[in-house]
Design an enzyme around this catalytic site. Structure first.
Site, PDB file in Angstrom:
ATOM      1  N   THR A 186       0.827  -1.201   0.000  1.00 55.34           N
ATOM      2  CA  THR A 186       0.000   0.000   0.000  1.00 55.34           C
ATOM      3  C   THR A 186       0.863   1.253   0.000  1.00 55.34           C
ATOM      4  O   THR A 186       0.565   2.232  -0.690  1.00 55.34           O
ATOM      5  CB  THR A 186      -0.947   0.003   1.208  1.00 55.34           C
ATOM      6  OG1 THR A 186      -1.664  -1.236   1.255  1.00 55.34           O
ATOM      7  CG2 THR A 186      -1.937   1.141   1.122  1.00 55.34           C
ATOM      8  N   ASP A 187       1.944   1.247   0.752  1.00 63.47           N
ATOM      9  CA  ASP A 187       2.883   2.365   0.727  1.00 63.47           C
ATOM     10  C   ASP A 187       3.472   2.546  -0.668  1.00 63.47           C
ATOM     11  O   ASP A 187       3.573   3.671  -1.173  1.00 63.47           O
ATOM     12  CB  ASP A 187       4.015   2.126   1.725  1.00 63.47           C
ATOM     13  CG  ASP A 187       3.675   2.575   3.140  1.00 63.47           C
ATOM     14  OD1 ASP A 187       2.763   3.396   3.296  1.00 63.47           O
ATOM     15  OD2 ASP A 187       4.331   2.106   4.078  1.00 63.47           O
TER      16      ASP A 187
END
Length: 414
Positions: A186-187
């Site tokens: 997600t980062d």
């Protein structure tokens, strides 16, 4: 290692980026812009720096084999940048950042909601000084909504954003349960969305002359990247469930046991399935009413997978891969990272690079995957040591003299 000019043109040469972000999403966006030629200045806390500098082991080893203070995590996201240390809690430090922002094209930050407002470094304050500034804020939950003030981390967002409900062994299987992805995906995806948004804002600035504010949230990105699974829910009305390595819409498209391990078969259409059946010595499966089309194969998934598994255990992985390649059936091994970097295709594409490093002699890194014919990615410098470029950046961006910087250093501002 100091940054050096390269002879090839760069896509973003001449752009200045002020990177006030830490950990991964923001630094990933900054590294991508730096790889494409931008001058990215990473502003860090004196004496500590980016949180990930302490996220080890493993640590980079020096020429004598002793551990340095550079963590592998930090090294993964900070190539091609210049590091400046500034204490934002000090008024003098805040003024330095304001002066740098006036000279910048882009600012990236991932402080909590309104975290920089107390320092006069929020978008409203800085855009008043530099109307052309593109200001990208990355937070867990965005600038609005009931969760806006919460801290957000990748693992938390993978859970809240639905990814973990789709990842892991199917219910009832041994080891079943929600599972996070093995990297902070997600980062990474947020960093990629951030760089895309920044480039779009740059294109708009070319015609309008104005910068703008970019509000990016990890939760928004995670939900957006559910892709076909989100669409399956919105269209079909049923929440998708964990299926291990199986695909919800395509069969066969998963892992299979072999005589010496496992492999992946990804037959994406009926033609590939027919070729797979030939290789497996079962051409009749391709015309079996239960399996002759993908919708039928999805409907009779369990029966077909059991049949395929009964055959794949008869040969070794590489033998199957070779046979499948001849007929165009996508198939491959499940590599660990030693296998990845030993893979001839990975080596041919140059996905490992080594850059000079002042402590270690050289540092191994993963290459940028972008291949551009006229403005290729440039590898100018290894991830910087903490504060390595404070003097040179303050001189080149702000025309501060060595006595000016020495005074700031004596006052613990930098």
């Amino acid at each position: 290692m100091e940054t050096t000019a390269l002879t090839s043109p760069s896509a973003l040469g001449g752009l200045r980026v002020l990177d006030l972000s830490r950990v991964l999403a923001g630094p990933w966006a900054g590294q991508l812009l730096a790889d494409l030629g931008a001058d990215v200045v990473k502003v860090e806390r004196p004496g500590a720096g980016d949180d990930t500098r302490a996220w080890g082991p493993p640590w980079l080893a020096d020429a004598d084999g002793h551990s340095t203070t550079e963590s592998a995590y930090y090294l993964s996201a900070n190539r091609n940048k210049r590091s400046v240390t500034i204490d934002l809690s000090r008024p003098e430090g805040q003024q330095l950042v304001r002066r740098l922002a006036v000279k910048a094209d882009i600012l990236i930050e991932n402080y909590k909601l309104n975290g920089l407002r107390q320092y006069g470094l929020d978008y409203a304050s800085l855009s008043a000084l530099n109307p052309r500034l593109i200001y990208c804020s990355i937070t867990g939950f965005g600038q609005t909504g009931p969760y806006a003030a919460r801290a957000g981390y990748d693992f938390l967002i993978q859970g809240m954003g639905g990814l973990m409900s789709l990842t892991g062994r199917e219910e009832g299987a041994e080891g079943a349960g929600p599972m996070k992805v093995g990297v902070a995906l997600t980062d990474i995806l947020t960093g990629l969305y951030a760089s895309n948004a920044i480039l779009a804002a740059l294109a708009h600035r070319t015609s309008s002359g104005k910068g703008q504010y970019i509000d990016l949230a990890l939760l928004d990105v995670q939900v957006a990247c559910l892709a076909n699974q989100a669409s399956n829910y919105l269209v079909g009305g049923a929440a998708p469930v964990r299926m291990g390595n199986a695909h919800p819409n395509i069969v066969p498209y998963q892992d299979f046991p072999t005589a010496d391990g496992h492999m992946i078969i990804a037959a994406g259409n009926d033609g590939q399935f027919a070729h797979l059946c030939d290789v497996l010595g079962q051409p009749g499966w391709a015309t079996d009413p239960r399996f002759c089309s993908n919708p039928q194969r999805v409907r009779h998934r369990d029966a077909l997978i059991a049949l395929i598994r009964s055959v794949t255990v008869s040969r070794k992985t590489q033998d199957w891969v070779a046979l499948m390649e001849v007929v165009g059936v996508p198939c491959g091994p499940i590599n660990d990272l030693a296998g990845v970097f030993a893979d001839p295709q990975v080596q041919a594409r140059g996905l490992r690079i080594d850059l000079p490093h002042p402590q270690a002699g050289s540092v191994p890194l993963v290459a940028n995957p972008i291949r551009m014919s006229d403005t290729p990615v440039q590898y100018r410098a290894a991830p910087p040591a903490l504060g390595q470029h404070t003097d040179e950046v303050l001189a080149s961006w702000l025309a501060l003299t060595p006595p000016d910087v020495d005074a700031l250093r004596r006052g613990s501002v930098v």
